[in-house]
Design an enzyme around this catalytic site. Structure first.
Site, PDB file in Angstrom:
ATOM      1  N   SER A 163       0.874  -1.182   0.000  1.00  0.00           N
ATOM      2  CA  SER A 163       0.000   0.000   0.000  1.00  0.00           C
ATOM      3  C   SER A 163       0.905   1.223   0.000  1.00  0.00           C
ATOM      4  O   SER A 163       2.091   1.118   0.345  1.00  0.00           O
ATOM      5  CB  SER A 163      -0.852  -0.007   1.279  1.00  0.00           C
ATOM      6  OG  SER A 163      -1.475   1.257   1.482  1.00  0.00           O
TER       7      SER A 163
ATOM      8  N   TYR B  45      -2.089  -1.187  10.429  1.00  0.00           N
ATOM      9  CA  TYR B  45      -2.049  -1.308   8.963  1.00  0.00           C
ATOM     10  C   TYR B  45      -0.726  -0.767   8.413  1.00  0.00           C
ATOM     11  O   TYR B  45      -0.062  -1.406   7.590  1.00  0.00           O
ATOM     12  CB  TYR B  45      -3.244  -0.545   8.388  1.00  0.00           C
ATOM     13  CG  TYR B  45      -3.486  -0.739   6.913  1.00  0.00           C
ATOM     14  CD1 TYR B  45      -4.259  -1.806   6.459  1.00  0.00           C
ATOM     15  CD2 TYR B  45      -2.972   0.151   5.977  1.00  0.00           C
ATOM     16  CE1 TYR B  45      -4.502  -1.978   5.095  1.00  0.00           C
ATOM     17  CE2 TYR B  45      -3.214  -0.012   4.625  1.00  0.00           C
ATOM     18  CZ  TYR B  45      -3.993  -1.078   4.184  1.00  0.00           C
ATOM     19  OH  TYR B  45      -4.224  -1.246   2.842  1.00  0.00           O
TER      20      TYR B  45
END
Ligand code: NAD
Length: 256
Positions: A138, A151
Site C-alpha cells: 500500500s 495497517y
C-alpha cells in the site's frame, strides 16, 4: 503469455485480488482463488476467461490453513508459479484506543500470511528457477497516516519482506516485488467512505471527494484493473530483473 502457469492470489473473492486474478487469467494462467464471502461468482468470472480455476477457503490469519492451501494448489495444478499475497483488512483508531485483537488480526492477515505463503511457495519456484511473488502492500508501506498504526506497521513490514525475498533469490529466476496502491474503491475503502459520510453528515459522493482530496492529487481512485496490469508486467519477460521494488500506483499520493 502465462499459459501453463498457475497463480494463487490470496483474498481474491473481492476487490484488488479479484482484479489481479482476472488480469493474470486473461494472460492464460490457471487461478487458485482464496477469501471469504461469495465464491461462486468470482469462480464463474475466472472460468469465463477460459482458464482452470480452483478455490481454497484458508483463513490467512492461520499458518496451518495456509499450509493446507499451498498443498491443495500443488495437488490441483502441480505447482504455484505466481504467488500474489493480497489478503488484507483495515481498522481505524488512535493507538491509545486501538483494540488489541484488531492489532493482532491485522499483523497476522496483512503481514505474517505473506511470510507463510512465501516460505511455502519458494522451494518449488527455486527448483524450477522461475517464480513471481507479488505482495500487495500500500502507499501505507511507504508513508504513514494517523489512526492506521497496525495497517501502516504491517504494510511497511510487507515492503521489507519484499526486499529480503528479492535479495535472497536475486541470482535466480524468482523475483519478488510489491504493489503500493493509493485509494481503490473496494469494499475495504467503501467502509471508510461510509464512516466519513456518517461522521460529517455528508453524501457518499462528497465523502469520496474528501477522502481523495486529503491524499490523492489526481482526485481519482486507482482501479483493480490497473493494478492487475502492473502484476502482469511483473510476470512478463520485461519484468525479469525488476527485484525488490515497491511500486506505487497512487495518483501522486507519495510524490507530495
Ligand atoms: P477487499 O475487502 O475488497 O478484499 C479483501 C479480500 O481479502 C477479500 O477477498 C476477503 O475475503 C479477503 N480476506 C479478508 N480477511 C481474510 C482472511 N482472514 N483470510 C483470507 N482472506 C481474507 O479489500 P481490497 O481493498 O481489495 O484489499 C486487498 C489488498 O489491497 C489488501 O491487502 C489491502 O490492504 C490492499 N490495499 C487496498 C487499498 C484500497 O484502497 N482498497 C489500498 C492499498 C492497499
Amino acid at each position: 503469455m502465462l499459459a501453463n502457469k498457475t497463480a494463487l492470489i490470496t483474498g481474491s473473492t473481492s476487490g484488488i485480488g479479484l482484479g489481479i486474478a482476472k488480469s493474470l487469467a486473461r494472460q492464460g494462467a490457471n487461478i487458485v482463488l482464496n477469501g471469504f464471502g461469495d465464491v461462486e461468482g468470482p469462480k464463474a468470472e475466472i472460468a469465463a476467461l477460459g482458464v482452470k480455476v480452483a478455490y481454497h477457503g484458508a483463513d490467512m490469519s492461520k499458518a496451518s490453513d495456509i499450509e493446507d492451501m499451498m498443498s491443495f494448489a500443488a495437488v490441483q495444478f502441480g505447482q504455484v508459479d505466481i504467488l500474489v499475497n493480497n489478503a488484507g483488512i483495515q481498522h481505524v483508531a488512535r493507538i491509545e484506543s486501538f483494540p488489541i485483537d484488531r492489532w493482532d488480526a491485522i499483523i497476522a492477515i496483512n503481514l505474517s500470511s505473506a511470510f507463510h505463503a512465501t516460505r511455502l511457495a519458494l522451494p518449488t519456484m527455486q527448483a524450477r528457477n522461475w517464480g513471481r511473488i507479488i505482495n500487495v502492500a500500500s502507499v501505507h508501506g511507504l508513508v504513514g497516516s494517523a489512526e492506521k498504526s497496525a495497517y501502516v506497521a504491517a504494510k511497511h513490514g510487507v515492503v521489507g519482506l519484499t526486499k529480503v525475498t528479492a535479495l535472497e533469490n536475486a541470482t535466480s529466476g524468482v523475483t519478488c516485488n510489491a504493489i503500493c496502491p493509493g485509494w481503490v474503491l473496494t469494499p475495504l475503502v467503501q467502509k471508510q467512505v461510509d464512516a466519513k459520510a456518517a461522521a460529517l453528515g455528508i453524501s457518499n459522493e462528497d465523502a469520496k471527494k474528501q477522502l481523495l482530496g486529503e491524499k490523492e492529487p489526481s482526485m481519482q481512485f486507482t482501479t483493480p484493473e490497473e493494478l492487475g496490469e502492473l502484476a502482469v508486467f511483473f510476470c512478463s519477460p520485461a519484468g525479469a530483473n525488476v527485484r525488490g521494488v515497491a511500486w506505487n500506483m497512487d495518483g501522486g499520493w507519495v510524490a507530495q
